[in-house]
Write a protein that holds these residues in place. Structure first.
Motif, PDB file in Angstrom:
ATOM      1  N   ALA A 134       3.565   4.670  -6.212  1.00  0.00           N
ATOM      2  CA  ALA A 134       2.874   5.241  -5.054  1.00  0.00           C
ATOM      3  C   ALA A 134       3.465   4.631  -3.783  1.00  0.00           C
ATOM      4  CB  ALA A 134       1.372   4.967  -5.140  1.00  0.00           C
ATOM      5  N   GLN A 135       2.931   5.054  -2.645  1.00  0.00           N
ATOM      6  CA  GLN A 135       3.418   4.576  -1.363  1.00  0.00           C
ATOM      7  C   GLN A 135       2.254   4.107  -0.516  1.00  0.00           C
ATOM      8  OE1 GLN A 135       5.558   7.484   0.929  1.00  0.00           O
ATOM      9  NE2 GLN A 135       6.729   5.935   2.050  1.00  0.00           N
ATOM     10  N   ARG A 136       2.474   2.991   0.197  1.00  0.00           N
ATOM     11  CA  ARG A 136       1.426   2.466   1.053  1.00  0.00           C
ATOM     12  C   ARG A 136       1.246   3.351   2.284  1.00  0.00           C
ATOM     13  NH1 ARG A 136       3.752  -2.838  -0.084  1.00  0.00           N
ATOM     14  NH2 ARG A 136       2.301  -4.073  -1.337  1.00  0.00           N
ATOM     15  N   LYS A 137       0.118   3.124   2.955  1.00  0.00           N
ATOM     16  CA  LYS A 137      -0.125   3.832   4.196  1.00  0.00           C
ATOM     17  C   LYS A 137       0.747   3.249   5.310  1.00  0.00           C
ATOM     18  CE  LYS A 137      -4.898   4.990   3.031  1.00  0.00           C
ATOM     19  NZ  LYS A 137      -6.322   4.873   3.462  1.00  0.00           N
ATOM     20  N   LYS A 138       0.913   4.001   6.353  1.00  0.00           N
ATOM     21  CA  LYS A 138       1.805   3.612   7.432  1.00  0.00           C
ATOM     22  C   LYS A 138       1.327   2.326   8.113  1.00  0.00           C
ATOM     23  CE  LYS A 138       3.979   5.390  11.635  1.00  0.00           C
ATOM     24  NZ  LYS A 138       4.078   6.528  12.584  1.00  0.00           N
ATOM     25  N   GLU A 139      -0.003   2.211   8.352  1.00  0.00           N
ATOM     26  CA  GLU A 139      -0.524   1.012   9.007  1.00  0.00           C
ATOM     27  C   GLU A 139      -0.272  -0.226   8.176  1.00  0.00           C
ATOM     28  OE1 GLU A 139      -2.220   3.706   8.391  1.00  0.00           O
ATOM     29  OE2 GLU A 139      -2.490   4.655  10.374  1.00  0.00           O
ATOM     30  N   GLU A 140      -0.477  -0.118   6.868  1.00  0.00           N
ATOM     31  CA  GLU A 140      -0.258  -1.264   5.985  1.00  0.00           C
ATOM     32  C   GLU A 140       1.211  -1.647   5.927  1.00  0.00           C
ATOM     33  OE1 GLU A 140      -1.537  -2.717   1.480  1.00  0.00           O
ATOM     34  OE2 GLU A 140      -1.847  -0.631   2.143  1.00  0.00           O
ATOM     35  N   ARG A 141       2.118  -0.655   5.942  1.00  0.00           N
ATOM     36  CA  ARG A 141       3.550  -0.949   5.937  1.00  0.00           C
ATOM     37  C   ARG A 141       3.963  -1.694   7.203  1.00  0.00           C
ATOM     38  NH1 ARG A 141       6.297   4.724   4.605  1.00  0.00           N
ATOM     39  NH2 ARG A 141       4.690   5.315   6.082  1.00  0.00           N
ATOM     40  N   GLU A 142       3.459  -1.255   8.351  1.00  0.00           N
ATOM     41  CA  GLU A 142       3.802  -1.922   9.614  1.00  0.00           C
ATOM     42  C   GLU A 142       3.261  -3.348   9.639  1.00  0.00           C
ATOM     43  OE1 GLU A 142       2.261   0.580  12.624  1.00  0.00           O
ATOM     44  OE2 GLU A 142       3.837   2.129  12.418  1.00  0.00           O
ATOM     45  N   ARG A 143       2.067  -3.548   9.084  1.00  0.00           N
ATOM     46  CA  ARG A 143       1.499  -4.898   9.067  1.00  0.00           C
ATOM     47  C   ARG A 143       2.333  -5.853   8.209  1.00  0.00           C
ATOM     48  NH1 ARG A 143      -1.518  -7.507   5.587  1.00  0.00           N
ATOM     49  NH2 ARG A 143      -1.785  -5.626   4.309  1.00  0.00           N
ATOM     50  N   ILE A 144       2.754  -5.389   7.038  1.00  0.00           N
ATOM     51  CA  ILE A 144       3.545  -6.240   6.142  1.00  0.00           C
ATOM     52  C   ILE A 144       4.904  -6.559   6.770  1.00  0.00           C
ATOM     53  CG2 ILE A 144       4.719  -6.298   3.913  1.00  0.00           C
ATOM     54  CD1 ILE A 144       2.407  -4.704   2.758  1.00  0.00           C
ATOM     55  N   GLN A 145       5.546  -5.573   7.401  1.00  0.00           N
ATOM     56  CA  GLN A 145       6.840  -5.827   8.039  1.00  0.00           C
ATOM     57  C   GLN A 145       6.700  -6.803   9.208  1.00  0.00           C
ATOM     58  OE1 GLN A 145       9.917  -4.876   7.132  1.00  0.00           O
ATOM     59  NE2 GLN A 145       9.017  -3.949   5.307  1.00  0.00           N
ATOM     60  N   SER A 146       5.620  -6.696   9.980  1.00  0.00           N
ATOM     61  CA  SER A 146       5.420  -7.639  11.092  1.00  0.00           C
ATOM     62  C   SER A 146       5.180  -9.057  10.578  1.00  0.00           C
ATOM     63  CB  SER A 146       4.242  -7.180  11.953  1.00  0.00           C
ATOM     64  OG  SER A 146       3.044  -7.166  11.197  1.00  0.00           O
ATOM     65  N   GLU A 147       4.479  -9.205   9.450  1.00  0.00           N
ATOM     66  CA  GLU A 147       4.273 -10.531   8.870  1.00  0.00           C
ATOM     67  C   GLU A 147       5.588 -11.146   8.404  1.00  0.00           C
ATOM     68  OE1 GLU A 147       1.446 -10.131   5.766  1.00  0.00           O
ATOM     69  OE2 GLU A 147      -0.285  -9.856   7.118  1.00  0.00           O
ATOM     70  N   ILE A 148       6.468 -10.330   7.815  1.00  0.00           N
ATOM     71  CA  ILE A 148       7.762 -10.842   7.366  1.00  0.00           C
ATOM     72  C   ILE A 148       8.605 -11.298   8.553  1.00  0.00           C
ATOM     73  CG2 ILE A 148       9.938 -10.183   6.268  1.00  0.00           C
ATOM     74  CD1 ILE A 148       8.340  -8.361   4.414  1.00  0.00           C
ATOM     75  N   VAL A 149       8.624 -10.503   9.634  1.00  0.00           N
ATOM     76  CA  VAL A 149       9.389 -10.875  10.837  1.00  0.00           C
ATOM     77  C   VAL A 149       8.827 -12.143  11.458  1.00  0.00           C
ATOM     78  CG1 VAL A 149       9.992 -10.137  13.165  1.00  0.00           C
ATOM     79  CG2 VAL A 149      10.125  -8.507  11.281  1.00  0.00           C
ATOM     80  N   GLN A 150       7.506 -12.277  11.506  1.00  0.00           N
ATOM     81  CA  GLN A 150       6.884 -13.468  12.075  1.00  0.00           C
ATOM     82  C   GLN A 150       7.211 -14.708  11.244  1.00  0.00           C
ATOM     83  OE1 GLN A 150       2.678 -13.049  12.496  1.00  0.00           O
ATOM     84  NE2 GLN A 150       2.408 -15.003  13.569  1.00  0.00           N
ATOM     85  N   GLN A 151       7.227 -14.554   9.920  1.00  0.00           N
ATOM     86  CA  GLN A 151       7.547 -15.676   9.050  1.00  0.00           C
ATOM     87  C   GLN A 151       8.992 -16.134   9.250  1.00  0.00           C
ATOM     88  OE1 GLN A 151       7.107 -14.782   4.919  1.00  0.00           O
ATOM     89  NE2 GLN A 151       6.852 -16.919   4.309  1.00  0.00           N
TER      90      GLN A 151
END
Length: 406
Positions: A134-151
């Motif tokens: 399946a595929q995540r929702k757009k908001e959840e995808r943006e949140r995960i990518q922002s967490e990776i960049v912040q880390q």
């Protein structure tokens, strides 16, 4: 291509085989799957069969340097650690490229598309049902990518932050800096009661046939518990922190036990020489403190010596000074050893007792009746500077200096 077609007809007599040199071709055939599979492997092509027996043949290279070489070999080529890349600009050394951990910050199955793969980043069975891709929702995808960049930004900041050095001598040198305790031993033993201090950190070079001048970091570290157990060691590595870690882990395995007189000073005056370095150590009373070279002062604090005077003459090389100090302290004789050697009582005169001597050691065997023979001329080594100071002949070094008149 005529040779390829001939070999194809020879390998499979029940069908037709066509292949394009570039791209792919799809033809109907009659034959076995294994024949075309073996033929495609020999020609480094990809062969797929679908109903009704259509064969797709595509040129494909089965191996490349990405999957035949190991990661270490690929990094050597990227960083120019060997070969001609190392020889370039040996006089003007460029900034060394460091190996990066490409797996850091990566999670299996995670990507920008936000797909959920059962068994990788999602459970296989949930609520009694087998999950599908399946595929995540757009908001959840943006949140995960922002967490990776912040880390990743946090890691970059940590790498740029300088390590705060505790203690240390004056100046920008590493001498006297306090380090963490050594790593635990093989049986789980820890060394929390030992204090580790840096004596010297120095850059050294070695000439190599292919690489030219190869730079290394050499670290000299001393360790002690303040109760007589102390040691020192040297570590060498390409970077500073690895050299310090090697030195302190080696020093904990090379400990010396040094006897102390009343837990504050040495037993007697010591003069020791190592190569071109000479150290004169004098026993002092309580409250005198440590009046000596800063490297000797640091090591004495690790050993537990609180009162001593020491003067270094000759070479001030810190490695020679450290070796000479440990050589002299380990060769000193205790009062009991001196009494057993002379078969006499060892006495000491103290200020609080006046002219009355105090017996500090008794011989284990019988006491010798005849006294110790004395030479007519005492065989005592005197330092000319001490003689001049005792006779009042020592002058200030600024006496004969001509001062400029403005």
């Amino acid at each position: 291509m005529a040779a390829v077609a001939a070999i194809g007809r020879a390998c499979c007599a029940y069908g037709a085989f066509r292949a394009a040199w570039r791209g792919f071709a799809s033809v109907p055939v009659k034959g076995s799957y294994c024949s075309y599979s073996s033929l495609s492997w020999a020609f480094q092509t990809r062969c797929s069969i679908s109903a009704p027996w259509d064969v797709t043949v595509e040129q494909r290279r089965q191996s490349s340097f990405f999957n035949t070489l190991t990661a270490d070999e690929l990094w050597k080529g990227a960083l120019a650690e060997t070969g001609v890349g190392v020889k370039k600009a040996r006089g003007k050394r460029r900034k060394k490229k460091l190996r990066k951990n490409l797996n850091r910050g990566q999670e299996i199955g995670e990507g920008r598309s936000g797909l959920l793969w059962p068994g990788l980043n999602a459970p296989v069975v949930q609520s009694g049902r087998v999950q599908e891709v399946a595929q995540r929702k757009k908001e959840e995808r943006e949140r995960i990518q922002s967490e990776i960049v912040q880390q990743r930004d946090t890691w970059e900041k940590k790498r740029k932050i300088k390590v705060k050095r505790e203690g240390g001598w004056s100046g920008h040198c590493w001498g006297g800096v306090i380090l963490d305790p050594p790593d635990p031993g093989p049986n789980g033993e820890t060394y929390e009661d030992f204090e580790t201090r840096v004596i010297e950190v120095k850059s050294v070079f070695c000439m190599k046939a292919k690489e030219g001048r190869k730079k290394s970091i050499r670290a000299l570290v001393a360790i002690g518990n303040g109760k007589g157990a102390a040691g020192f060691a040297m570590g060498k590595a390409t970077d500073r922190m690895n050299a310090l870690r090697k030195a302190k882990n080696k020093a904990i395995r090379c400990l010396h036990f040094i006897e102390l007189y009343q837990n504050h000073t040495i037993f007697h005056d010591i003069t020791v020489k190592f190569k071109s370095t000479t150290i004169h150590m004098k026993k002092q009373n309580k409250g005198h403190g440590l009046h000596c070279h800063r490297a000797i002062m640091t090591i004495c604090k690790l050993i537990g010596i609180k009162d001593m005077y020491a003067r270094v003459s000759g070479s001030k090389n810190l490695m020679n000074v450290t070796r000479a100090l440990f050589k002299g302290l380990t060769q000193q004789e205790t009062h009991q050893q001196l009494a057993n050697q002379k078969n006499l009582y060892v006495v000491e005169f103290r200020e609080e007792q006046g002219p009355l001597p105090i017996v500090v050691a008794l011989p284990e065997g019988a006491v010798r009746e005849d006294p110790e023979p004395e030479d007519e001329v005492p065989n005592t080594k005197l330092e000319w500077s001490d003689v001049k100071e005792a006779q009042g002949m020592k002058k200030s070094p600024w006496v004969n200096v001509k001062r400029a008149v403005w």
